[in-house]
Design an enzyme around this catalytic site. Structure first.
Site, PDB file in Angstrom:
ATOM      1  N   CYS A 152      -4.696 -12.975  22.981  1.00 12.77           N
ATOM      2  CA  CYS A 152      -5.779 -12.608  22.070  1.00 12.77           C
ATOM      3  C   CYS A 152      -6.420 -13.804  21.360  1.00 12.77           C
ATOM      4  O   CYS A 152      -7.198 -14.535  21.946  1.00 12.77           O
ATOM      5  CB  CYS A 152      -5.275 -11.565  21.074  1.00 12.77           C
ATOM      6  SG  CYS A 152      -6.596 -10.615  20.265  1.00 12.77           S
ATOM      7  N   GLU A 185      -2.282  -6.916  24.842  1.00 12.29           N
ATOM      8  CA  GLU A 185      -1.514  -7.248  23.644  1.00 12.29           C
ATOM      9  C   GLU A 185      -1.011  -5.958  23.005  1.00 12.29           C
ATOM     10  O   GLU A 185      -1.702  -4.934  22.993  1.00 12.29           O
ATOM     11  CB  GLU A 185      -2.413  -7.989  22.658  1.00 12.29           C
ATOM     12  CG  GLU A 185      -1.725  -8.372  21.352  1.00 12.29           C
ATOM     13  CD  GLU A 185      -2.662  -9.074  20.384  1.00 12.29           C
ATOM     14  OE1 GLU A 185      -2.172  -9.838  19.551  1.00 12.29           O
ATOM     15  OE2 GLU A 185      -3.890  -8.844  20.462  1.00 12.29           O
ATOM     16  N   LYS A 203       2.928 -15.696  20.965  1.00 17.53           N
ATOM     17  CA  LYS A 203       1.560 -16.035  20.571  1.00 17.53           C
ATOM     18  C   LYS A 203       1.543 -17.196  19.582  1.00 17.53           C
ATOM     19  O   LYS A 203       2.194 -17.156  18.534  1.00 17.53           O
ATOM     20  CB  LYS A 203       0.909 -14.798  19.960  1.00 17.53           C
ATOM     21  CG  LYS A 203      -0.546 -14.941  19.556  1.00 17.53           C
ATOM     22  CD  LYS A 203      -1.042 -13.603  19.002  1.00 17.53           C
ATOM     23  CE  LYS A 203      -2.497 -13.648  18.604  1.00 17.53           C
ATOM     24  NZ  LYS A 203      -2.945 -12.334  18.065  1.00 17.53           N
TER      25      LYS A 203
END
Length: 279
Positions: free
Chosen positions: A160, A44, A119
């Site tokens: 994440c 990330e 994300k």
């Protein structure tokens, strides 16, 4: 789908600008390819990590103008590898919203972008140690899951904090993902407590390989990340791990026939039932 896929996870300590981010990661990717990796995954925030809003506003640009994204597309073509940019922090492209996108990009060996994923879940928290994160203040969450075709099977994309949402991983597996990427910049407290446990749980639940390249160490903007990049098998075994937070390359070879064996032994993906919600 063939067995014996050589992969590499790149662990970084990404600086605060895209040009510096490219200079930081390029030699690690070259090393991975020289050592035989055919699929390379980065963490990330591969292009830059800058949580100070005023500096980030200056640093980010559109995806097609980002120096690190452009450089890594050329590098994938030069090296002839598949490259997952775990995420790049770029302008979201949504009018009236100045927040960035935290965007995963899958690059083919010709340098083309074959999949994008923004994300879905953003990390807003007040940690017991006094650290505060408000990712939603600077990142616009995505609204769609993504699975991409590769020569070896389907790759599910997450970033994440997504790792804490098992229903997302289940949907990726049901869409045919035999590998699921979890590029991350985990905080030290949550990384120490939860990182490996969450990765192993997601692999077991989905019967998929979980590939988790991570940021590690103290960054220019003051944040501290956990590192410990990890590869987990469909049976939940850790088959590769960096036991530190320094930049480096983690190699693993994936026997993709293990996916079918795990899902046959525990066919939970086929056992969903409708039920009434609790009151």
């Amino acid at each position: 789908m063939s067995a014996g896929l050589p992969i590499a996870l790149i662990q970084t300590r990404t600086p605060a600008t895209a040009a510096a981010g490219l200079a930081h990661i390029e030699p690690l990717i070259r090393q991975a390819a020289t050592e035989g990796a055919k699929l390379v995954l980065t963490p990330e925030g591969t292009n830059l990590l800058e949580q100070r809003r005023d500096r980030r506003a200056v640093a980010i640009t559109d995806e097609d103008q980002d120096a690190c994204v452009i450089g890594l597309r050329h590098l994938a073509a030069e090296l002839g590898v598949w490259l997952l940019i775990g995420s790049a922090i770029v302008r979201s492209g949504h009018a009236g919203d100045d927040r960035a996108a935290n965007r995963s990009l899958l690059i083919d060996p010709h340098g083309g972008i074959v999949a994008r994923y923004d994300k879905l879940h953003v990390f807003d928290v007040d940690l017991p140690n006094g650290e505060t994160y408000r990712e939603s203040s600077t990142i616009r969450p995505g609204d769609a899951a993504a699975v991409a075709d590769t020569p070896w099977g389907r790759l599910g994309l997450t970033v994440c904090y997504d790792v804490r949402f098992p229903h997302l991983f289940r949907q990726l597996a049901k869409a045919g993902a035999s590998m699921i990427a979890v590029p991350a910049a985990f905080t030290v407290p949550t990384g120490e407590a939860h990182w490996e446990t969450l990765l192993r749980a997601r692999a077991i639940e989905t019967g998929a390989f979980v590939l988790a390249p991570a940021q590690g160490g103290t960054h220019e903007d003051g944040r501290k990340t956990w590192g410990r990049s990890t590869v987990v098998s469909p049976w939940g075994e850790v088959i590769g791990k960096l036991d530190h937070d320094d930049p480096g390359v983690l190699h693993a070879t994936l026997d993709l026939t293990a996916v079918a064996r795990a899902r046959a032994a525990v066919p939970a993906l086929t056992h969903d039932r409708d039920f009434a919600a609790p009151r």
